[in-house]
Design a protein around this motif. Sequence first.
Motif, short mmCIF file in Angstrom:
data_model
loop_
_atom_site.label_atom_id
_atom_site.label_comp_id
_atom_site.label_asym_id
_atom_site.label_seq_id
_atom_site.Cartn_x
_atom_site.Cartn_y
_atom_site.Cartn_z
N LEU A 124 -11.09 -5.50 -1.72
CA LEU A 124 -11.16 -4.30 -2.56
C LEU A 124 -12.25 -4.41 -3.63
CD1 LEU A 124 -7.38 -3.48 -3.10
CD2 LEU A 124 -8.94 -2.68 -1.32
N LEU A 159 2.86 0.02 -1.67
CA LEU A 159 1.68 -0.48 -2.36
C LEU A 159 0.71 -1.22 -1.44
CD1 LEU A 159 0.13 -0.80 -4.97
CD2 LEU A 159 1.61 -2.72 -5.57
N PRO A 160 1.19 -2.07 -0.49
CA PRO A 160 0.24 -2.76 0.40
C PRO A 160 -0.60 -1.78 1.22
CG PRO A 160 2.40 -3.79 0.51
CD PRO A 160 2.58 -2.51 -0.27
N HIS A 161 -0.06 -0.58 1.47
CA HIS A 161 -0.86 0.45 2.14
C HIS A 161 -1.75 1.17 1.13
CE1 HIS A 161 -2.24 3.99 4.16
NE2 HIS A 161 -1.51 4.78 3.41
N MET A 213 -2.99 0.52 -1.70
CA MET A 213 -4.12 -0.18 -2.35
C MET A 213 -5.37 -0.17 -1.46
SD MET A 213 -3.07 -4.25 -2.11
CE MET A 213 -1.73 -4.07 -3.28
N PHE A 214 -5.19 -0.01 -0.15
CA PHE A 214 -6.34 0.01 0.75
C PHE A 214 -7.23 1.22 0.47
CE2 PHE A 214 -8.30 0.58 5.10
CZ PHE A 214 -9.05 -0.58 5.07
N ARG A 242 -10.51 0.93 -1.15
CA ARG A 242 -11.66 0.64 -0.30
C ARG A 242 -12.02 1.88 0.55
NH1 ARG A 242 -14.92 -3.03 1.86
NH2 ARG A 242 -15.51 -2.82 4.03
N ASP A 301 -8.18 6.75 5.97
CA ASP A 301 -7.92 5.38 6.42
C ASP A 301 -8.86 5.09 7.57
OD1 ASP A 301 -6.75 2.85 6.68
OD2 ASP A 301 -4.76 3.66 6.24
N ALA A 308 -2.01 4.00 9.41
CA ALA A 308 -1.99 3.51 8.03
C ALA A 308 -2.25 2.02 8.02
CB ALA A 308 -0.64 3.81 7.37
N THR A 309 -3.12 1.60 7.11
CA THR A 309 -3.42 0.18 6.91
C THR A 309 -2.50 -0.38 5.83
OG1 THR A 309 -5.73 0.55 7.45
CG2 THR A 309 -5.21 -1.46 6.20
N HIS A 310 -1.98 -1.56 6.05
CA HIS A 310 -1.22 -2.30 5.02
C HIS A 310 -1.92 -3.65 4.82
CE1 HIS A 310 2.52 0.27 5.05
NE2 HIS A 310 1.94 0.65 6.17
N MET A 311 -2.32 -3.94 3.58
CA MET A 311 -3.11 -5.14 3.31
C MET A 311 -2.23 -6.39 3.15
SD MET A 311 -6.02 -3.72 0.69
CE MET A 311 -6.60 -5.40 0.41
N THR A 312 -1.17 -6.46 3.91
CA THR A 312 -0.15 -7.47 3.72
C THR A 312 -0.69 -8.90 3.82
OG1 THR A 312 1.35 -5.87 4.68
CG2 THR A 312 2.17 -8.13 4.48
N GLU A 329 -3.78 -10.08 3.60
CA GLU A 329 -4.74 -10.43 2.55
C GLU A 329 -4.03 -10.57 1.20
OE1 GLU A 329 -8.20 -7.93 2.14
OE2 GLU A 329 -9.12 -9.38 0.77
N LEU A 330 -3.03 -9.72 0.97
CA LEU A 330 -2.27 -9.80 -0.28
C LEU A 330 -1.58 -11.16 -0.39
CD1 LEU A 330 -1.53 -8.10 -2.73
CD2 LEU A 330 0.29 -7.03 -1.37
N LEU A 350 7.17 -3.75 -5.77
CA LEU A 350 6.57 -5.00 -5.34
C LEU A 350 5.98 -5.80 -6.51
CD1 LEU A 350 5.85 -6.91 -3.07
CD2 LEU A 350 3.87 -5.47 -2.55
#
Lengths: 318, 318
Positions: A191, A221-223, A225-226, A229, B128, B174-178, B180-181, B221
């Motif tokens: 990000l 939130l994990p979605h 926050m993307f 970007r 997305d 939908a992207t989830h940045m799991t 990387e988080l 979270l």
Amino acid sequence: MVSASVVVPALIGVDWGSTSLRAWLIAPDGTVIEERKAGKGASTLSGHDAFVKAFDEVSGTWRAAHAGLPVLACGMVGSAHGWLDVPYARCPAGTAALAAGLRRPDGAEAAPCIVPGVLFDDTGLPPDVMRGEETQVVGALHLHETLRASSCVVMPGTHSKWAQIRGGQIVRFATHMTGELYAVLRQHSVLGRLMPGDAPADPDAFVQGVDAARDHGELGLPHQMFAARSLGVAGRLPNAMLADYLSGLLIGHELRAGLQWRAVAGLDSQPLALVGAPDLCARYQAALHRFARPADLVLDNTAPEGLLALAREAGLTA
Amino acid sequence: MVSASVVVPALIGVDWGSTSLRAWLIAPDGTVIEERKAGKGASTLSGHDAFVKAFDEVSGTWRAAHAGLPVLACGMVGSAHGWLDVPYARCPAGTAALAAGLRRPDGAEAAPCIVPGVLFDDTGLPPDVMRGEETQVVGALHLHETLRASSCVVMPGTHSKWAQIRGGQIVRFATHMTGELYAVLRQHSVLGRLMPGDAPADPDAFVQGVDAARDHGELGLPHQMFAARSLGVAGRLPNAMLADYLSGLLIGHELRAGLQWRAVAGLDSQPLALVGAPDLCARYQAALHRFARPADLVLDNTAPEGLLALAREAGLTA
């Protein structure tokens, strides 16, 4: 600021956090006569002698000028990795319990008494801990009687704390890692790549992030926050706005959860106070407005008043 | 594995991601005849010649042995920072639209055709994007007819993708940045400090984290992740269990949001498929069991089948 030549100080107070410390020469009415700051945070020091030296550097001249003046410190200085591991007070914890839990390191001439942190561990949920914020709560309640009976005190920061107050005591609290989450995502995740380092603050982007959390937080939130970007990649938001969008999104998620937590506790119609650094409190207040629930009180750091109230309760100062 | 001496390959396929690539010699029935891996990810290469060289290293001997064999690549190789910026296909996107969007870099003898990524930008929500996962979806739908009419395909990873399928097309995702988080919190936040580097996997701690998200996710979270520290500080969970607790919590938040998103889309009773690395899919399947909604299908990387299906659709191979 009051002239030191007129006012006899009542206390030396220290808010001694992980990365830095602030020390105050405090007047009997709680006014700060003089403030000193230093980078000697508790996590940067190791061993009794290092703390003695740092303490002397910041407060030595004050102590020489005011022999016998009591000294009280709060914050991570009282943790297992601090000067002395001061046992937590357990919720519900008020001024009396915190004053009863003060501890002083052995073997140091004129070492400060240290305020205990607070542990919440009363339900099937994971425990929660604070060190330093309990003193800000004591100060806020001391300054504003309206907060004592029933209220919610929010202290934004790297690790924001939300405290439920009843009868002058912290009955429950919750930590939100909002500030640290923002920092690690910006510095270490994908990000941060599109975000220029020198973009000016963008209130519009901040509000867009807050509203995204408020209106669509159930997407997770994990979605969400993307978007900090993808909005840039798709050309929907200038790169210079992405950092404030992320900040708003994260603070919005904190408020979404915190306000619901407060409502579940039956505190919906009770006072809500923001306590902390003015610039950060202003961001939170702007975000609270988007949730149609602005804080009733916005206070700068109330640790000096809290330290004085605890020193009085403990009989350290008149 | 089929003997290369018997089977004439139909395609060279490449899944060319940011940090690494996998190349396959693919038989007409989709079977992988031979696989090669390399660390030459798209983000590690700069300029046309670097991509030509990397492509030659990984596939040169295959192309020499099978003159005229078509080559198809998917993933970040088709991004603005890849070999060629291939325009996204827009949702709804199926095999035909993706095949129609194939592009080949100019000026390279036998350069691969590159599959477009997919852009979702049809509502008031942030857009997305995906690059590479669309090919796995094509492969999954090609392998399992039951997924074509109406389903949800979940591809766990650094950036997990949840795709809603209708009529053989990706209609929304939908992207989830799991992933990387988890990595940035573990490596760069206070949460990693208590976690030993060499702790064995702990399924119990993982399940505790998943259940915390399932049962108390409304606490947020940014709050709940702090438990990966406070449970250790308070001695309620051994430090060696904290990393798996955090992993479970993050995946649990992804599932909590993703399953609700899927239900809102009316896909509750439709097939759910997990596609990706077997060890990661196993974690997600364990977590899905805690939500009482295990995946109906768990598939290893379906990119080879997807690349072959796209090559056929585009007329590159018979």
